[in-house]
Design a protein around this motif. Structure first.
Motif, PDB file in Angstrom:
ATOM      1  N   HIS A 106     -56.292  30.759 -29.007  1.00 63.48           N
ATOM      2  CA  HIS A 106     -55.041  31.416 -29.384  1.00 63.48           C
ATOM      3  C   HIS A 106     -55.299  32.697 -30.167  1.00 63.48           C
ATOM      4  CE1 HIS A 106     -52.713  27.997 -27.986  1.00 63.48           C
ATOM      5  NE2 HIS A 106     -53.522  27.196 -28.654  1.00 63.48           N
ATOM      6  N   LEU A 135     -51.950  33.410 -32.219  1.00 62.01           N
ATOM      7  CA  LEU A 135     -50.719  33.003 -31.538  1.00 62.01           C
ATOM      8  C   LEU A 135     -50.404  31.541 -31.847  1.00 62.01           C
ATOM      9  CD1 LEU A 135     -51.455  34.650 -28.074  1.00 62.01           C
ATOM     10  CD2 LEU A 135     -50.348  35.659 -30.079  1.00 62.01           C
ATOM     11  N   ASN A 155     -48.430  27.757 -31.270  1.00 62.47           N
ATOM     12  CA  ASN A 155     -48.015  26.922 -30.148  1.00 62.47           C
ATOM     13  C   ASN A 155     -46.497  27.011 -30.013  1.00 62.47           C
ATOM     14  OD1 ASN A 155     -50.592  25.826 -29.448  1.00 62.47           O
ATOM     15  ND2 ASN A 155     -50.461  24.483 -31.230  1.00 62.47           N
ATOM     16  N   ARG A 208     -50.084  28.577 -37.307  1.00 59.98           N
ATOM     17  CA  ARG A 208     -49.866  27.195 -36.869  1.00 59.98           C
ATOM     18  C   ARG A 208     -48.680  26.550 -37.580  1.00 59.98           C
ATOM     19  NH1 ARG A 208     -54.422  24.842 -38.872  1.00 59.98           N
ATOM     20  NH2 ARG A 208     -53.234  24.340 -40.758  1.00 59.98           N
TER      21      ARG A 208
END
Length: 326
Positions: A66, A85, A87, A119
């Protein structure tokens, strides 16, 4: 000592167990030499070591799926952004300016900060790789910071978000504050939902706590930190040579300033909080006992609490409607 905030966050009082563990670690730190930030050969050695270690352990080897590196051109400057990035669909953009006394470090070195924010807060976290001023050109670091934040503000739609939060650690908090002031000057700060500082440096002339500090301070050498700023500020002019503490702080988004009670630049956070609160009325300040400069990176319960507090505050800002509300 109890955490102080002006928002809805109400951290629990610090426990004797937390403080005791921090004191034990501090006793060990006193046997280690403090880092001298004004020694340029130090910075170059550390920077080279960081780069070598990161080359030997690339993202693909660590299976970091990510992470995206993006090179952008803004105001004629090429700047690298390290994007973490989340989820699922992102709730916002967190822009991070790394620490390192303006002369060392990079965005990847702060993965331990940006990755949990991406996250846990479900944000795109953008670490800015600005000019490291081992050549004493702090003005170039400032130009990179302004150019990158304006580019990001202009391209929020590309990240499928509408709001952003700016943050930084130590010298990075200084750059984040100047970036926020730049956005306001360009009438582009409407999307900024908050500002976060960890052990921030805001008085480039040297706050009282820094000028009172000695070579016995933990982690960083206080007199050396003052000399470092004296080497860097000649590249700046006007109010910027004094630091964001001396700027007009009215009409800014809510701020969270976290600092350690043993930090030589503790007064920077206290004074910045007081001015922000008096001019914008929406500043939080939390001072952690027995905490030196950069304590949030140490293996203590206080560090874990500080980092968790930052993430909770960021999430709270994203949950509230409107970017600049208190």
């Amino acid at each position: 000592m109890t955490p102080r905030t002006a928002s809805g966050l109400r951290p629990a009082p610090f426990t004797s167990r937390e403080i005791g563990a921090a004191r034990r670690l501090n006793a060990l730190l006193r046997f280690l030499p403090s880092y001298h930030t004004d020694r340029r050969w130090n910075a170059k050695i550390v920077q080279t070591s960081i780069r070598v270690a990161q080359l030997l352990a690339p993202d693909r080897l660590l299976r970091r799926r990510h992470v995206v590196t993006r090179i952008v051109t803004a105001d004629g400057r090429r700047i690298s952004l390290r994007l973490m990035l989340p989820n699922g669909a992102p709730r916002g953009l967190y822009v991070h300016f790394h620490g390192g006394a303006w002369v060392m470090g990079n965005a990847r070195f702060d993965d331990g900060i940006t990755c949990p924010i991406a996250r846990d807060c479900r944000m795109v976290a953008a670490g800015v790789d600005f000019h490291n001023a081992a050549d004493d050109r702090l003005d170039l670091a400032l130009l990179d910071s302004k150019a990158s934040i304006e580019w990001l503000a202009d391209h929020l739609a590309e990240f499928a978000v509408e709001r952003m939060i700016l943050g930084g650690e130590s010298s990075g908090a200084h750059l984040a504050a100047e970036a926020l002031l730049h956005l306001r000057a360009r009438s582009k700060a409407e999307a900024v939902a908050g500002f976060v500082s960890m052990c921030g440096a805001f008085d480039l002339g040297g706050s009282q706590s820094l000028r009172r500090s000695t070579g016995r301070s933990l982690v960083i050498d206080g007199p050396s930190a003052l000399r470092n700023m004296q080497r860097l500020t000649p590249s700046l002019s006007g109010r910027e040579a004094k630091g964001p503490l001396f700027a007009d702080l009215s009409g800014l988004s809510p701020a969270l300033l976290v600092a350690g009670a043993l930090d030589p630049i503790l007064d920077d956070s206290i004074s910045m909080h007081e001015r922000w609160q008096s001019q914008s009325g929406n500043s939080d300040c939390v001072i952690f006992p027995e905490a030196p400069h950069g304590f949030n990176r140490l293996p203590t319960r206080l560090a874990a609490r500080a980092n968790s507090l930052v993430r909770a505050w960021i999430s709270q800002r994203l949950d509230r409607p409107g970017a600049n509300s208190g």
